[in-house]
Structure formats: structure tokens, C-alpha cells
Write a protein that holds these residues in place. Structure first.
Motif, PDB file in Angstrom:
ATOM      1  N   GLU A 530       0.817  -1.217   0.000  1.00 13.31           N
ATOM      2  CA  GLU A 530       0.000   0.000   0.000  1.00 13.31           C
ATOM      3  C   GLU A 530       0.850   1.267   0.000  1.00 13.31           C
ATOM      4  N   HIS A 535       4.687  -1.001  -3.930  1.00 15.48           N
ATOM      5  CA  HIS A 535       3.465  -0.315  -4.370  1.00 15.48           C
ATOM      6  C   HIS A 535       3.131  -0.607  -5.832  1.00 15.48           C
ATOM      7  N   GLN A 538       0.262  -3.203  -6.656  1.00 17.82           N
ATOM      8  CA  GLN A 538      -1.129  -2.943  -6.267  1.00 17.82           C
ATOM      9  C   GLN A 538      -2.110  -3.348  -7.371  1.00 17.82           C
ATOM     10  N   VAL A 539      -3.253  -3.865  -6.923  1.00 14.92           N
ATOM     11  CA  VAL A 539      -4.350  -4.228  -7.820  1.00 14.92           C
ATOM     12  C   VAL A 539      -5.621  -3.601  -7.259  1.00 14.92           C
ATOM     13  N   PRO A 540      -6.232  -2.683  -7.976  1.00 14.11           N
ATOM     14  CA  PRO A 540      -7.449  -2.038  -7.458  1.00 14.11           C
ATOM     15  C   PRO A 540      -8.524  -3.062  -7.101  1.00 14.11           C
ATOM     16  N   GLY A 541      -9.070  -2.919  -5.892  1.00 14.68           N
ATOM     17  CA  GLY A 541     -10.140  -3.802  -5.463  1.00 14.68           C
ATOM     18  C   GLY A 541      -9.687  -5.133  -4.900  1.00 14.68           C
ATOM     19  N   GLU A 543      -6.920  -6.885  -2.051  1.00 17.54           N
ATOM     20  CA  GLU A 543      -5.866  -6.727  -1.048  1.00 17.54           C
ATOM     21  C   GLU A 543      -4.666  -7.587  -1.413  1.00 17.54           C
ATOM     22  N   SER A 563      -2.383 -12.687  -2.487  1.00 19.41           N
ATOM     23  CA  SER A 563      -3.725 -12.170  -2.213  1.00 19.41           C
ATOM     24  C   SER A 563      -4.354 -13.138  -1.210  1.00 19.41           C
ATOM     25  N   LYS A 599      -4.048  -8.770 -12.027  1.00 22.13           N
ATOM     26  CA  LYS A 599      -5.120  -8.076 -12.757  1.00 22.13           C
ATOM     27  C   LYS A 599      -5.736  -9.006 -13.803  1.00 22.13           C
ATOM     28  N   ARG A 610     -11.233 -11.228  -2.088  1.00 16.08           N
ATOM     29  CA  ARG A 610     -10.563  -9.936  -2.219  1.00 16.08           C
ATOM     30  C   ARG A 610      -9.967  -9.392  -0.927  1.00 16.08           C
TER      31      ARG A 610
END
Length: 648
Positions: A530, A535, A538-541, A543, A563, A599, A610
């Protein structure tokens, strides 16, 4: 007159009598020996191709030695295929006893007329005997053996058994042995779905496999098939309508390879694991893997994309030494869902995912911080991020008497929390933490986690030891699986040609920590993605938790992340162990590959879990605007009230 009789006897009658005696004796000898000779046909055990399939049953590769063959039983062979074969090769097959004397006589006359060997008049039984037991030499002796063996074989096998052996033994060109193999190879169809035209094209092949190969001479293949179809019509075995439809059809022919290997690094590892099976490539096994070909493609594509992006950053066209690897597992079971051992198997078959031992770099730090948490510290505990110098008697750094580690940005930060130290991968703070907890404690506990060949010096704090991506995958399951280490498993089942399962070694999780204790480190690894060095993963939506790793002089670049349901280990480096290039850190080159892969997976499977579960024994505390996790019953002192920070 008496003299004339003697002359006739010597010149004509005696040779005939002697020839008959010796010929009859020779035939009797062949008949007696035939039982032993035909035994290999009776006890038919051909070399069979082993199939490797993914978790959804999709073909990954075929393994075979010299003959690529998939066995088919007689009840799987369509009646139309039997009729087509008999129409072109042996119309009276079900009526003769192995030898068709009329056909032999016709062939004999034709050969005399042409003054050369033009036709053999062989039945299917004779053809099977010739292919399996004899040479192709066109001699009287070979023909006599063929006739005797055929007659004998028909006494012990049924017509259906002979046909089954013929269809499985025969070479159909293009490397395909057996009719089932040919159907899948040329048309990508099971036998039951073949059209009449496709059937005719297949049964035409044994006469001249290369000449009638539909991938190279389609027009000749179609013409030969049309002749067979017309013959079937003339015999009354098909209708006018069936003939017309078949004659007008032009089937789609595929130019498939025999191995059909779509995941070569995976297959190489399977062969290595199952090397104890002496008939691995001839026993007709079905090897089912946990690998998912969709995930395998995503991993391969993401790794190649990362490789190309590195080349752009390095301003290189291509570099044979630069390479990478990736291992994807299910966090709970350890099942290997994807394994890529390099960017191009054709250029290098060396499997870096399983065989390369590379320095783990800063990716070892979560384990050190876990040990600190296990020894009473918390993520809010303070540690000085200041420079230290160590005696180099053990030769940690060649040609230097002292080892003076430094942070990546060459700065010092004074007192920092353990959370910040791990989030930003501070080398000096980590080394001081090792010194505070105690080197012997760190060394002992790292060994208990399963790390091997650890150097007995402070450099272990920066991951100065070698480990493969597959081994790293196992070690990181300590966090992704909430305290239990699971060994990555590739093979789900091995079934032999008779349908019997081969026993496999069962992998049992190794319980190391409580879920709550493991979550303390997991929560910080979330922060790494995060706000810290990871960083770019990161994958939107979704964790993500993970850790970057970069060995000295940018030789190795790692991202080890997960994940709530998937874990992926990404590594890049050069095969000659030289530097990738200035600033080529794990966060720069490996973390984006992880993010790109996740993604792709999330788009493919939107129902992917998620969010991480928080164990019941874990509570949240807020200190100076920061969130910290601790185990229930443990109190983290406010930093402003702390009178005894960790000083050295």
C-alpha cells in the motif's frame, strides 16, 4: 529305356520329391515354432504415450519414447471405420482364416505379367504379422513365414482382437501410431465424431503414409479417400446420399506436433519428479496436474511483459543472460497453478523456477520481523535506523576487513517503528533488529522455518543466501497460509493405462505459528504494497501483501506476494550472476509483473476472494494516527509515553 528313366528321375522327379520333403519339413518347423513367434502379438503390449493434463483435464503435453501412440479398444472404433478399412484392404476379412488364396493367386499372376513384385495379396492378418514380427523383405521365405504365422494367429485371436491390434499398431504418418492418435492429430476429434470422409482419409494412410499425408498432400489424400468411399458404395455398404455428401466434403486438417507441449518448463519438472517410473514415456499414464492452463498463460505473458519492459529501461534489444521465473500457488493447499522457468524455453531449457539458487535479498526480512514479533516485540516497537560496522573475519565481503551495510537511499532515519522499517525495507534497522533479538535466535528460527545453507554472519539479515523461486514459494506460505508452511505440489494424480492410480507422497502442512501471530507480519506486508517498496504490485479492489527483494549490486530482483487466495513469486536476474542494471530493484522490475498477473486473474475470475481474514485473537490499535495489529491481551505502549526505545 532304363537309362532314360534314371536320367528323368535324377533331373526332374528326385528334385521335386526332395523339394517336397524338405519344403514340407520346413513348413512343419515353421508351424511348430509359430506358437512362440506370435506370442508378442497375442500378449500385445505396445508402447503407449503418456498424457499430461491440467487441473481441468486439458492437454498440456504428450510424453513418448519412439512411437507416439494412444491406445483404443475395439468397442471404441466406429463400425464405418472397420468397413472403410476392409473395403480398401481386405473385403473378405471376416470370411477367410488368415490367408486369402484367391488374392494371393491374383497377385502372383499380376506379378508374373508385370515381371516384378507389384502386389502382395496380403490379408489384414498378414499385414499385422508382417509389421510386428517380420521384415519387409520381398522373398519367398518371408512370405511363407507370413502365411504360417497368419494361419496360426487366427486360431488364437478373434477377428475383433486382430482388428484392434491392427488399428493400434499401424503407422498413420506424421509420427502418429494407432488410429486414435491419428484422428486426434489430423482432425482433433475423437473417433466417434469423425465424418465418413475423415475416416476414409485415415484408412488410406497405411498404404503410403508420407504420400497421402493430408498435411502435405491434401489433394492426393482426398482423391484416395474418394476412391475408398466409391468402393464402399459399390459394395453396398453406404447409400448414394452418404457417398455424395462424403465426396463433396473437404475436412479441416491440423498440422499438430506430436508432443503438443504448451508448458515446457512444467513438463520438464514433471519428468524430473516422476523419473523413478522406468516406463514414464511408454506406459500410457495420465498425469493430472494442479496447473491451470489459463493461469499458466497469464503468468507466462506477465513474465514476458516484465522482461520486455526491463529491456526498454536498460535500452537493450535482447540479452541472452537476462531471464526470469514465476511460481503461482494456491495459498491454502500449496497446489502449483502456474510455473514458468524462463522467458523462452526454446532458447534456454534451464528451469530457473526450480533449479536456480539465487540470493533472496530483502525478501528475507519478513521472516526476521516475524521472529522479532514472536519474541515480544510489536510492529509499533522502535528500532534505530543507524549505520553499523561489522568485522569481516568470515569473508562476507571479499577483500574487506569490515562490513558496513547501508540503506538503499544511503540515508539514515533515526528511530523508526518495525512497521516502517519493513514497509520501506530499511537495511540498517533490520540489521540492528537482528543484533537486538540475537543473532543465534534469528539463525535458529530461520532454520526452523526451513531455510538451508544459511551463512553464520549478520549478512543473513539482507538475504545473502541462495534459494530457488519454488523454495521461496514454500517459505512464504508461512504468511499467506497464516502460520502453516505448505510444500508446493505440482502433481494431482498419476493413473496407469489400466486405470489404476499410482500412490503419491502426500504433503502435510507444517504448523509453525498461530494464525494471529502470522497475521502480525501479514498486516505489515499489506502496508509494503500500500505504501512501501511494493506499491507497483497494487491491484485495485484486491488486497495484496508482499515483499520486494534486491540482492547486492542489483544482481537479483524479487517480489514475493499474495492475495487472500493466490500467491506468486517473481524473480528476475542474469544467468551469469552479473548485475541486472542500475536501480533494477525488485520493486521496479518484479512487483509490476505480480500486479499485471493478478489483474489478469481478477478479470478472468471476478469472484476471487478480495480481502484478508483477520483472526479472532487479533485486535487493532491506533497510535499517533497509525494502525497497528496486536494479539488480544497485548498492550502496545504509546510512542509518546515510551521511555525505553530499542537502543544499542
Amino acid at each position: 529305356m532304363q537309362v532314360l528313366k534314371k536320367i528323368l528321375w535324377v533331373l526332374f522327379i528326385l528334385p521335386v520329391v526332395l523339394g517336397g520333403v524338405f519344403g514340407g519339413g520346413y513348413l512343419f518347423y515353421l508351424w511348430q515354432e509359430a506358437d512362440k513367434d506370435i506370442q508378442s502379438v497375442v500378449d500385445y503390449r505396445p508402447n503407449l504415450t503418456t498424457k499430461i493434463v491440467d487441473t481441468k483435464g486439458r492437454l498440456i503435453a504428450n510424453l513418448y519414447d519412439k512411437e507416439f501412440r494412444i491406445y483404443t479398444h475395439f468397442n471404441e472404433i466406429p463400425p464405418r471405420m472397420v468397413e472403410a478399412l476392409l473395403a480398401v484392404e481386405d473385403t473378405l476379412f471376416f470370411e477367410h482364416n488368415g490367408v486369402n488364396l484367391d488374392a494371393i493367386l491374383r497377385a502372383f499372376i499380376k506379378n508374373l505379367r508385370n515381371q516384378k513384385y507389384a502386389e502382395g495379396g496380403s490379408t489384414l492378418t498378414q499385414q499385422l504379422v508382417k509389421n510386428m514380427l517380420l521384415t519387409r523383405a520381398k522373398t519367398l521365405d518371408r512370405k511363407l513365414k507370413e502365411i504360417v504365422l497368419s494361419l496360426k494367429l487366427e486360431r488364437v485371436l478373434s477377428k475383433e482382437q486382430i482388428l484392434e491390434r491392427y488399428f493400434n499398431q499401424t503407422f498413420f504418418g506424421h509420427g502418429f501410431y494407432g488410429i486414435k492418435t491419428a484422428a486426434l492429430g489430423y482432425f482433433k476429434k475423437p473417433l466417434a465424431l469423425l465424418s465418413l470422409k475423415e475416416i476414409a482419409m485415415l484408412v488410406a494412410l497405411p498404404r503410403a503414409p508420407s504420400f497421402y499425408d493430408p498435411t502435405r498432400r491434401l489433394e492426393f489424400s482426398l482423391a484416395r479417400a474418394n476412391g475408398i468411399i466409391k468402393r464402399m458404395y459399390d459394395l453396398g455398404w453406404i447409400s448414394q446420399k452418404e457417398m455424395d455428401v462424403a465426396l463433396n466434403e473437404v475436412p479441416k486438417v491440423y498440422h499438430t506436433t506430436t508432443t503438443q507441449n504448451v508448458a515446457p518448463y512444467v513438463v520438464d519438472e514433471v519428468v524430473r519428479i516422476l523419473g523413478f517410473l522406468p516406463d514414464l514415456k511408454t506406459g500410457g499414464y495420465t498425469i493430472k496436474l494442479y496447473v491451470d492452463l489459463d493461469y499458466q498463460k497469464f503468468a507466462r505473458d506477465s513474465l514476458k511483459l516484465g522482461y520486455k519492459n526491463m529491456l526498454k529501461q536498460l535500452r537493450e534489444q535482447e540479452d541472452s543472460t537476462l531471464n526470469g521465473a514465476m511460481v503461482v500457488t494456491d495459498v491454502k493447499s500449496g497446489h502449483i497453478l502456474a510455473l514458468v522457468g524462463g522467458v523462452d524455453h526454446n532458447k534456454s531449457a534451464f528451469n530457473r523456477a526450480t533449479q536456480a539458487k539465487r540470493q533472496l535479498g530483502s525478501a528475507v526480512k519478513p521472516f526476521i520481523y516475524q521472529i522479532a514479533f514472536d519474541n515480544g516485540l510489536s510492529s509499533a516497537s522502535l528500532i534505530p535506523d543507524v549505520a553499523r560496522s561489522f568485522n569481516n573475519r568470515n569473508g562476507t565481503i571479499p577483500k574487506k576487513r569490515h562490513w558496513r551495510p547501508r540503506n538503499y537511499n544511503r540515508k539514515v532515519n533515526g528511530l523508526v517503528t518495525l512497521k516502517d522499517a519493513l514497509t520501506h525495507s530499511l537495511n540498517l534497522a533490520t540489521i540492528n533488529l537482528v543484533d537486538y533479538v540475537g543473532f543465534d535466535t534469528i539463525y535458529r528460527d530461520l532454520s526452523s522455518f526451513g531455510f538451508e545453507d544459511l551463512p553464520k554472519n549478520m549478512s543473513i539479515a539482507l538475504g545473502s543466501f541462495g534459494i530457488s523461486p519454488l523454495e521461496a514459494s514454500m517459505q512464504y506460505s508461512l504468511f499467506s497460509n497464516y502460520g502453516s508452511i505448505v510444500e508446493p505440489t505440482l502433481i494431482e494424480s498419476v493413473t496407469d493405462a489400466r486405470g489404476q492410480d499410482k500412490p503419491l507422497r502426500l504433503m502435510t502442512p507444517k504448523n509453525i505459528l498461530s494464525q494471529a501471530q502470522a497475521f502480525l507480519t501479514l498486516s505489515v506486508l499489506k502496508n509494503v504494497v500500500e505504501k512501501g517498496t511494493g506499491h507497483r504490485a497494487q491491484v485495485p479492489g484486491l488486497e495484496i501483501a508482499g515483499k520486494t527483494g534486491t540482492s547486492n549490486n542489483y544482481v537479483d530482483a524479487w517480489f514475493c506476494g499474495f492475495s487472500p487466495s493466490l500467491q506468486a513469486i517473481v524473480w528476475f536476474g542474469r544467468d551469469d550472476n552479473t548485475s541486472i542494471g542500475q536501480a533494477m530493484t525488485g520493486g521496479v522490475v518484479a512487483a509490476p509483473v505480480f500486479g499485471d498477473f493478478m489483474k489478469k486473474v481478477l478479470k478472468f475470475d471476478p469472484n476471487l476472494k478480495r480481502h484478508f481474514d483477520v483472526p479472532e485473537d487479533v485486535v487493532v490499535q491506533h497510535i499517533n494516527g497509525e494502525t497497528y495489529y496486536t494479539i488480544k491481551g497485548t498492550v502496545i505502549p504509546q510512542q509518546s509515553q515510551s521511555t525505553s526505545p530499542l537502543l544499542f
